[in-house]
Design an enzyme around this catalytic site. Structure first.
Site: not given
Length: 324
Positions: A33, A38, A40, A87, A113, A134, A167, A188
């Protein structure tokens, strides 16, 4: 007299990489990533200044090329290897891992990441919910397939590392074991799936460190609140506005109870987890502000029973068993 480095909220990835440049030198590192703008990308950029090889990944080859060009423009001598990796697809994960496994170099550090955040309910080609696929299943399979490469880098004085970017949200989530293999759209929620994924990141790091018995050290971390594309989702915006993190203009609120980090600050903890030698005796640790913060792990996510259960279910779902 030398002093131990100290890090804080304001520490940047550049600061950490400079501090541990001797640990980075000669290392081969893979970061998933790595799109521009970002954490990453920033992680890969600062590591590339010292590492022997940095493998960057992304599911979009054009965006991946832009990242490679940006790093090479700043650091012409950097050894960058772009790798296309989606991913959310086991087939893509297997293809990417096979490509890396054909290379002669060992792998010293794997940084998981990449993440999918706040997406609508959708099943992957493998029949899994996209966000968990992912953020957890894909990285788990990728780590498993690259484990021989990681193990090959181990020496009497060096233990390879796996870093899972989690996180602070892990503290509010718990994995729903009943829906991992059979996603339930009726149950969900975008936020719920994200919380589960971040919980899984912590549990996996703990269990990987335990099962490898000193052959691989894994860590998880909170990078901080960083204004990225994840905050452009209308549902996410509404939630963060209700908590005062975003203002009416949908931008970061300077007076937020959850202070915002810049991208360079947000990537700092990842680099620390990958290279701080002081962590060698603390496998499975959770980091915040580039320092160990195990007290911030939710009790659910430090429970070895949950870690083992998630590991066993995940191995069954991916159809692969770790060997060390």
């Amino acid at each position: 007299m030398s002093t131990e480095p100290t890090f804080s909220f304001a520490t940047t990835a550049e600061d950490v990489a400079t501090t541990f440049r001797d640990e980075i030198k000669g290392k081969n590192v893979l970061v998933t990533g790595t799109s521009l703008n970002g954490i990453g990308f920033e992680t890969a950029r600062v590591i590339a200044k010292y590492a022997n090889l940095v493998i960057i990944t992304g599911y979009n080859s054009e965006r991946l090329k832009l990242s490679e060009e940006a790093i090479k423009k700043e650091i012409p001598e950097a050894n960058i290897y772009p790798l296309v990796l989606d991913l959310s697809s086991f087939a893509s994960v297997r293809k990417a891992a096979a490509e890396i496994n054909t290379q002669p170099e060992p792998l010293h550090v794997l940084i998981n990441n990449a993440a999918s955040l706040w997406v609508d309910f959708k099943l992957t080609e493998d029949g899994l919910e996209t966000q968990l696929a992912t953020d957890h299943f894909g990285p788990f399979l990728f780590t498993k397939l690259l484990a021989p490469k990681l193990l090959a880098s181990g020496t009497p004085t060096y233990t390879p590392r796996v870093v899972n970017v989690s996180s602070v949200a892990q503290a509010h989530g718990a994995v729903d074991f009943d829906t991992l293999a059979t996603p339930n759209q009726a149950k969900y929620s975008k936020r719920g799936a994200y919380l589960q994924a971040k919980s899984a990141n912590v549990l996996t790091a703990i269990e990987l460190s335990k099962r490898s018995k000193g052959k691989i050290n894994a860590y998880s971390l909170h990078p901080g609140m960083i204004f990225t594309n994840a905050f452009q989702n209308e549902e996410a915006i509404a939630i963060w506005q209700s908590r005062g993190a975003l203002g009416p203009d949908k931008k970061p609120n300077p007076a937020s109870a959850h202070p915002w980090k810049t991208i360079p600050q947000g990537a700092a903890t990842t680099v620390a987890a990958a290279f701080d030698p002081r962590l060698s005796s603390q496998a499975g640790a959770y980091l915040d502000d580039s320092t160990v913060a195990n007290h911030l792990i939710a009790p659910y996510n430090s429970d070895p029973v949950n870690a083992e259960k998630l590991w066993n279910i995940t191995e069954k779902i991916i159809g692969e068993t770790f060997t060390f």
